[in-house]
Design an enzyme around this catalytic site. Structure first.
Site, PDB file in Angstrom:
ATOM      1  N   THR A   1       0.845  -1.193   0.000  1.00  0.00           N
ATOM      2  CA  THR A   1       0.000   0.000   0.000  1.00  0.00           C
ATOM      3  C   THR A   1       0.879   1.240   0.000  1.00  0.00           C
ATOM      4  O   THR A   1       1.934   1.263   0.645  1.00  0.00           O
ATOM      5  CB  THR A   1      -0.904   0.014   1.239  1.00  0.00           C
ATOM      6  OG1 THR A   1      -1.792  -1.113   1.167  1.00  0.00           O
ATOM      7  CG2 THR A   1      -1.722   1.291   1.331  1.00  0.00           C
TER       8      THR A   1
ATOM      9  N   LYS B   1       6.626   1.462   9.007  1.00  0.00           N
ATOM     10  CA  LYS B   1       5.585   1.488   7.999  1.00  0.00           C
ATOM     11  C   LYS B   1       4.291   1.970   8.645  1.00  0.00           C
ATOM     12  O   LYS B   1       4.138   1.911   9.857  1.00  0.00           O
ATOM     13  CB  LYS B   1       5.394   0.098   7.376  1.00  0.00           C
ATOM     14  CG  LYS B   1       6.579  -0.337   6.510  1.00  0.00           C
ATOM     15  CD  LYS B   1       6.499  -1.789   6.069  1.00  0.00           C
ATOM     16  CE  LYS B   1       5.199  -2.157   5.406  1.00  0.00           C
ATOM     17  NZ  LYS B   1       4.921  -1.294   4.235  1.00  0.00           N
ATOM     18  N   GLY B   2       3.389   2.435   7.814  1.00  0.00           N
ATOM     19  CA  GLY B   2       2.099   2.874   8.316  1.00  0.00           C
ATOM     20  C   GLY B   2       1.737   4.292   7.949  1.00  0.00           C
ATOM     21  O   GLY B   2       0.728   4.813   8.406  1.00  0.00           O
TER      22      GLY B   2
ATOM     23  N   GLU C   1      -0.766  -4.769   6.536  1.00  0.00           N
ATOM     24  CA  GLU C   1       0.554  -4.978   5.938  1.00  0.00           C
ATOM     25  C   GLU C   1       1.369  -5.980   6.741  1.00  0.00           C
ATOM     26  O   GLU C   1       2.068  -6.829   6.174  1.00  0.00           O
ATOM     27  CB  GLU C   1       1.304  -3.647   5.836  1.00  0.00           C
ATOM     28  CG  GLU C   1       0.783  -2.734   4.738  1.00  0.00           C
ATOM     29  CD  GLU C   1       1.433  -1.369   4.755  1.00  0.00           C
ATOM     30  OE1 GLU C   1       1.502  -0.738   3.687  1.00  0.00           O
ATOM     31  OE2 GLU C   1       1.887  -0.920   5.833  1.00  0.00           O
TER      32      GLU C   1
END
Length: 230
Positions: A29, A99-100, A108
């Site tokens: 993503t 991440k995020g 994820e």
């Protein structure tokens, strides 16, 4: 911005070359993963790849993949994932990452853990000597009692902030949770922090991805490929 996008696309297209027929592929993503999804779909449309099954890490990536003609299924419809290609917000020399930024860290991480191999694709600006110096750590929390979790993160001296959308409302993840971004720039033991956070009731997941990335593709010209030392 043009150079950044060029770096993202270089990394993404290099990752497309690693996909082989009959693979189950995890779709990441974010803006860099979007270049990968588009490149993979182009290869399928050109009949270079004939039998690819995809699992998405977010509603947005699922919808994009399907709109481009990719065969996207739910994770539980597969026995596992051969390879997941995803971006990262910050990566250190040991290939640990944060991440995020796209608020998809929970899904994820689930997809990453179900994958035989995880490849991250980044532009050079995402490389960092130490995690937390360039990017805040996202923490996904249940809405119920979220302000108590916020106070807990404050007590840890992590300077928490609820992430909001363009309307100033709390941003909702695909699983209808909130994101609290915290400052880990002064934290010396990230593994210990990650272990503590995940054990606190109300925290669903955090964006520390430690020991998960197998290969990092950096969109330099030519691309740089780094492998994690096990």
């Amino acid at each position: 911005m043009m150079m950044v996008n060029a770096g993202k696309k270089n990394a993404a297209l290099a990752a497309v070359k690693l996909i082989q027929d009959n693979m189950v592929v995890g779709l990441g993503t974010g803006s860099t993963a979007k270049f990968f999804i588009e490149g993979l779909a182009e290869q399928v449309q050109q009949d270079q790849l004939h039998n690819i099954t995809c699992v998405a890490t977010s509603i947005a990536s699922d919808e994009l993949g399907r709109s481009l003609g990719l065969h996207v299924v739910a994770l539980d419809e597969t026995d596992g994932i051969d390879i997941t290609i995803d971006g990262a917000d910050e990566v250190d020399p040991q290939l640990n990452g944060i991440k995020g930024g796209g608020a998809a860290l929970f899904y994820e991480k689930i997809v990453a853990k179900a994958s035989k191999k995880n490849i991250w694709i980044v532009d050079p600006s995402k490389q960092s000597p130490r995690l937390g110096t360039q990017f805040k750590l996202p923490v996904e929390v249940l809405p119920f009692g979220s302000h108590h979790v916020f106070n807990y993160l404050t007590d840890l001296s992590l300077d928490p902030h609820f992430r909001v959308n363009a309307d100033g409302q709390y941003l909702l993840t695909d699983s209808a949770n909130y994101i609290i971004d915290v400052d880990i720039s002064e934290v010396t033991d990230l593994k210990a922090l990650g272990d503590e956070l995940i054990q606190h009731t109300g925290i669903v997941e955090h964006g520390l991805f430690l020991g998960i990335c197998d290969t990092l593709i950096v969109g330099t010209e030519p691309t740089t490929i780094l492998n994690r030392n096990n």
